[in-house]
Design a protein around this motif. Structure first.
Motif, PDB file in Angstrom:
ATOM      1  N   ASN A 110     -15.358  39.681  45.623  1.00 40.61           N
ATOM      2  CA  ASN A 110     -14.457  38.389  45.049  1.00 40.61           C
ATOM      3  C   ASN A 110     -15.826  37.467  45.452  1.00 40.61           C
ATOM      4  N   VAL A 111     -16.086  37.407  46.382  1.00 38.25           N
ATOM      5  CA  VAL A 111     -16.873  36.513  47.253  1.00 38.25           C
ATOM      6  C   VAL A 111     -18.688  36.733  45.970  1.00 38.25           C
ATOM      7  N   VAL A 112     -19.023  37.982  46.293  1.00 38.98           N
ATOM      8  CA  VAL A 112     -20.763  38.397  45.711  1.00 38.98           C
ATOM      9  C   VAL A 112     -20.679  37.967  44.129  1.00 38.98           C
ATOM     10  N   GLN A 113     -19.256  39.017  43.389  1.00 40.90           N
ATOM     11  CA  GLN A 113     -19.267  38.994  42.392  1.00 40.90           C
ATOM     12  C   GLN A 113     -20.392  39.879  41.441  1.00 40.90           C
ATOM     13  N   PRO A 114     -20.413  41.024  42.202  1.00 40.70           N
ATOM     14  CA  PRO A 114     -22.141  41.619  41.911  1.00 40.70           C
ATOM     15  C   PRO A 114     -22.045  41.897  40.056  1.00 40.70           C
ATOM     16  N   GLY A 115     -20.713  42.194  39.437  1.00 40.69           N
ATOM     17  CA  GLY A 115     -20.423  42.933  38.030  1.00 40.69           C
ATOM     18  C   GLY A 115     -20.311  41.153  37.627  1.00 40.69           C
ATOM     19  N   LEU A 232     -28.830  47.995  38.451  1.00 39.02           N
ATOM     20  CA  LEU A 232     -27.436  48.511  39.398  1.00 39.02           C
ATOM     21  C   LEU A 232     -27.819  47.835  40.521  1.00 39.02           C
ATOM     22  N   LEU A 233     -28.730  47.163  40.964  1.00 35.99           N
ATOM     23  CA  LEU A 233     -29.248  46.670  41.709  1.00 35.99           C
ATOM     24  C   LEU A 233     -28.294  45.495  42.986  1.00 35.99           C
ATOM     25  N   ALA A 234     -28.022  44.548  42.334  1.00 31.64           N
ATOM     26  CA  ALA A 234     -26.870  44.414  42.620  1.00 31.64           C
ATOM     27  C   ALA A 234     -25.917  44.951  43.062  1.00 31.64           C
ATOM     28  N   PHE A 239     -23.257  46.791  48.133  1.00 31.82           N
ATOM     29  CA  PHE A 239     -22.471  47.894  48.493  1.00 31.82           C
ATOM     30  C   PHE A 239     -22.909  47.936  50.681  1.00 31.82           C
ATOM     31  N   TYR A 240     -24.140  47.945  50.524  1.00 31.88           N
ATOM     32  CA  TYR A 240     -25.124  48.180  51.357  1.00 31.88           C
ATOM     33  C   TYR A 240     -25.035  47.227  52.384  1.00 31.88           C
ATOM     34  N   PHE A 241     -24.896  46.409  51.831  1.00 32.93           N
ATOM     35  CA  PHE A 241     -24.829  44.976  52.916  1.00 32.93           C
ATOM     36  C   PHE A 241     -23.162  44.874  53.103  1.00 32.93           C
ATOM     37  N   THR A 242     -22.183  44.975  52.573  1.00 33.54           N
ATOM     38  CA  THR A 242     -20.936  45.314  52.671  1.00 33.54           C
ATOM     39  C   THR A 242     -20.907  46.470  54.018  1.00 33.54           C
ATOM     40  N   ALA A 243     -21.356  47.635  53.651  1.00 33.60           N
ATOM     41  CA  ALA A 243     -21.054  48.566  54.991  1.00 33.60           C
ATOM     42  C   ALA A 243     -22.037  47.946  56.148  1.00 33.60           C
ATOM     43  N   PHE A 244     -22.848  47.544  55.796  1.00 25.04           N
ATOM     44  CA  PHE A 244     -23.443  46.860  57.713  1.00 25.04           C
ATOM     45  C   PHE A 244     -22.920  46.006  57.550  1.00 25.04           C
ATOM     46  N   LEU A 245     -22.495  45.037  56.717  1.00 25.32           N
ATOM     47  CA  LEU A 245     -21.261  44.247  57.708  1.00 25.32           C
ATOM     48  C   LEU A 245     -20.259  44.555  58.563  1.00 25.32           C
ATOM     49  N   PHE A 246     -19.567  45.871  57.886  1.00 24.96           N
ATOM     50  CA  PHE A 246     -18.626  46.757  58.682  1.00 24.96           C
ATOM     51  C   PHE A 246     -18.527  46.952  59.645  1.00 24.96           C
ATOM     52  N   VAL A 247     -19.866  48.169  59.900  1.00 25.46           N
ATOM     53  CA  VAL A 247     -20.272  48.166  61.008  1.00 25.46           C
ATOM     54  C   VAL A 247     -21.102  47.562  62.416  1.00 25.46           C
ATOM     55  N   THR A 323     -13.038  49.784  46.603  1.00 27.09           N
ATOM     56  CA  THR A 323     -12.953  48.929  45.612  1.00 27.09           C
ATOM     57  C   THR A 323     -14.008  47.380  45.377  1.00 27.09           C
ATOM     58  N   LEU A 324     -14.972  47.966  45.798  1.00 27.24           N
ATOM     59  CA  LEU A 324     -16.654  47.327  45.089  1.00 27.24           C
ATOM     60  C   LEU A 324     -16.679  46.969  44.129  1.00 27.24           C
ATOM     61  N   ALA A 325     -16.567  48.998  43.919  1.00 27.64           N
ATOM     62  CA  ALA A 325     -16.942  49.340  42.156  1.00 27.64           C
ATOM     63  C   ALA A 325     -15.777  49.206  41.188  1.00 27.64           C
ATOM     64  N   ALA A 326     -14.634  49.399  41.850  1.00 27.56           N
ATOM     65  CA  ALA A 326     -13.356  48.929  40.698  1.00 27.56           C
ATOM     66  C   ALA A 326     -13.775  47.850  40.225  1.00 27.56           C
ATOM     67  N   LEU A 327     -13.673  46.447  41.042  1.00 29.81           N
ATOM     68  CA  LEU A 327     -13.528  45.474  41.280  1.00 29.81           C
ATOM     69  C   LEU A 327     -15.391  45.266  39.967  1.00 29.81           C
ATOM     70  N   PHE A 328     -16.210  45.959  40.944  1.00 30.41           N
ATOM     71  CA  PHE A 328     -17.850  45.558  39.539  1.00 30.41           C
ATOM     72  C   PHE A 328     -17.379  45.862  38.807  1.00 30.41           C
ATOM     73  N   ILE A 329     -16.627  46.940  37.957  1.00 34.79           N
ATOM     74  CA  ILE A 329     -16.362  47.653  36.233  1.00 34.79           C
ATOM     75  C   ILE A 329     -15.319  46.708  36.060  1.00 34.79           C
ATOM     76  N   ALA A 330     -14.707  46.176  36.466  1.00 36.37           N
ATOM     77  CA  ALA A 330     -14.297  44.643  35.859  1.00 36.37           C
ATOM     78  C   ALA A 330     -14.169  43.779  35.498  1.00 36.37           C
ATOM     79  N   GLN A 331     -15.229  43.323  36.563  1.00 40.16           N
ATOM     80  CA  GLN A 331     -16.213  42.078  36.528  1.00 40.16           C
ATOM     81  C   GLN A 331     -17.111  42.315  34.814  1.00 40.16           C
ATOM     82  N   ALA A 332     -17.555  43.594  35.754  1.00 43.65           N
ATOM     83  CA  ALA A 332     -18.843  43.510  34.369  1.00 43.65           C
ATOM     84  C   ALA A 332     -18.333  43.666  32.689  1.00 43.65           C
ATOM     85  N   CYS A 333     -16.760  44.548  32.664  1.00 45.00           N
ATOM     86  CA  CYS A 333     -16.222  44.785  31.876  1.00 45.00           C
ATOM     87  C   CYS A 333     -15.609  43.012  30.926  1.00 45.00           C
TER      88      CYS A 333
END
Length: 445
Positions: A110-115, A232-234, A239-247, A323-333
């Protein structure tokens, strides 16, 4: 398998040449695989059997290693109440942090809006490309998943590749062995000796890790190409940033509260993490993780319960991805989801992730299952990310792997069963490698 540190040599083993370290060999192999795949893509694709063969070798030893670890651990403890307590604590941890991973993914999306700004018309997408995954997702119901835990026979649990079936049979056999008292001692001694042989077999198999990582990485780059990331670099970067943040933040705080550094734990597991990166599969390093966590002072019973169960129920990286992929698809569409709809999506993802646990390609299949239940987001939108899913699977696997290592340490601490002195020595790098120990320094208990 417990390691008798008193039998370890008092002097440090002779330093080995730099190229003899497995993690360096794997790193070199990954680099070579990327170069071959990029500059000779057809050759890279042809090297796929190398990666597949190594994964098969690892899967060959997974079931017996889990069985021997759990059975000897439970039978050796002879305290059945503690087994239930460990399982309850492990599932509490899994539920909390898996849910937290979903929430973190939702917040970042929701913050980054990659899609945002892609303006894709769902009707223009080729839904046939994801039809196979949607069909598998339809088959992976929660009821079907629960029924799949029960094997047809005792031996079939060892041959079908279902980790939860192995876990169930191992726990039941370990409990049965502990209940027959002294009559089970000879069986327990035999299984302890067999476990030593199997962990030696694991060390032999792991010598082929650089070859497997080379073949798998060459195939990935050769077939999909680094260039396929550009469009689809965004999403990949998010995703990599979020995973890094979580870890580093979420799991880092957990580690800090438990008295250790997440970065030291990652350094301790660097060889296994590089193997996961090269093969895009956390399963490839499962036997090695069991061995490493036992060497680090975590009790055999806890390692045997938490690690295999976590591979199906503690999928932090997969949950972030969903969640990232699902919201990316929603934003892209251009599908505007309300907070209520997003929370519904999150709730469905929590359930569907359990339904697809243990399935090959579980991340993508689980995403299909989630979107098919929440009609607001078009399932056809998955075609957008099909080409880059392979590149995100590495990050999913790495995050899942680290999450299960942390869970093992945390549950061990909750049980006051962690050998802190041995754990600190392992993370500090002062424990000798298994291959450097004398034969009588390694004993199964």
């Amino acid at each position: 398998m417990q390691f008798d540190t008193t039998a370890m040599p008092t002097s440090a083993p002779q330093a080995k040449r730099w190229y003899s370290h497995l993690y360096l060999q794997v790193l070199i192999a990954i680099t070579a695989g990327v170069l071959i795949g990029h500059f000779a893509p057809q050759t890279g694709e042809a090297l796929k059997p190398l990666g597949d063969a190594f994964i098969k070798l690892v899967k060959m030893v997974i079931a017996p290693v889990i069985f021997l670890t759990i059975v000897t651990g439970i039978a050796g403890m002879r305290d059945l109440a503690s087994v239930g307590r460990v399982a309850a604590k492990a599932f509490t941890y899994f539920l909390f942090f898996s849910t937290l991973a979903l929430i973190v993914g939702m917040i970042v999306a929701n913050v980054v809006q990659p899609g945002g700004g892609l303006n894709i018309d769902p009707a223009s997408l080729d839904a046939s490309k994801v039809a196979e995954f949607a069909e598998k997702a339809h088959e992976s119901t929660l009821t079907g998943f629960l029924m799949s835990i029960f094997p047809d026979t005792f031996l079939s649990s060892m041959t079908e590749g279902n980790i939860l079936q192995v876990l169930l049979v191992s726990i039941l056999f370990g409990i049965a062995l502990s209940m027959i008292g002294d009559r089970g001692t000879r069986v327990l001694d035999l299984l302890n000796d067999v476990s030593i042989a199997f962990f030696k077999l694991v060390s032999i198999v792991m010598k082929a890790a650089p070859i497997g990582a080379f073949g798998a990485m060459a195939f990935t780059i050769g077939k999909y190409g680094i260039g396929s990331l550009s469009n689809l670099l965004a999403l990949v970067a998010t995703f990599y940033f979020t995973a890094f943040l979580f870890v580093t933040v979420v799991l880092g705080v957990v580690a800090k509260l438990c008295g250790f550094s997440i970065f030291r734990l990652i350094a301790y597991l660097k060889g296994e993490l590089l193997l996961v990166l090269g093969t895009s599969s956390s399963e490839s390093a499962l036997p090695a993780l069991i061995e490493k966590m036992e060497r680090a002072g975590c009790p055999k019973t806890i390692v045997g319960l938490v690690v295999p169960t976590g591979y199906s129920f503690n999928l932090d990286g997969t949950n972030i991805y969903m969640t990232l992929a699902a919201l990316f698809i929603a934003q892209a569409c251009n599908v505007d989801l309300t907070i209520g709809q997003q929370l519904l999506l999150l709730s469905v993802a929590m359930l569907s992730s359990k339904g697809a646990a243990g399935v090959t390609g579980a991340g993508f299949i689980t995403l299909a299952a989630t979107l098919s239940i929440v009609p607001s987001v078009p399932v056809a939108g998955m075609a957008l990310i099909l080409g880059i899913d392979r590149f995100m699977s590495e990050c999913r696997s790495l995050t899942n792997f680290i999450g299960n290592a942390v869970a093992t340490v945390v549950v061990s601490r909750w049980e006051n069963a962690l050998d802190k002195e041995q754990f600190d020595a392992a993370l500090a790098g002062t424990l000798p490698r298994v291959e450097d120990l004398p034969a009588d320094a390694v004993a199964a208990e």
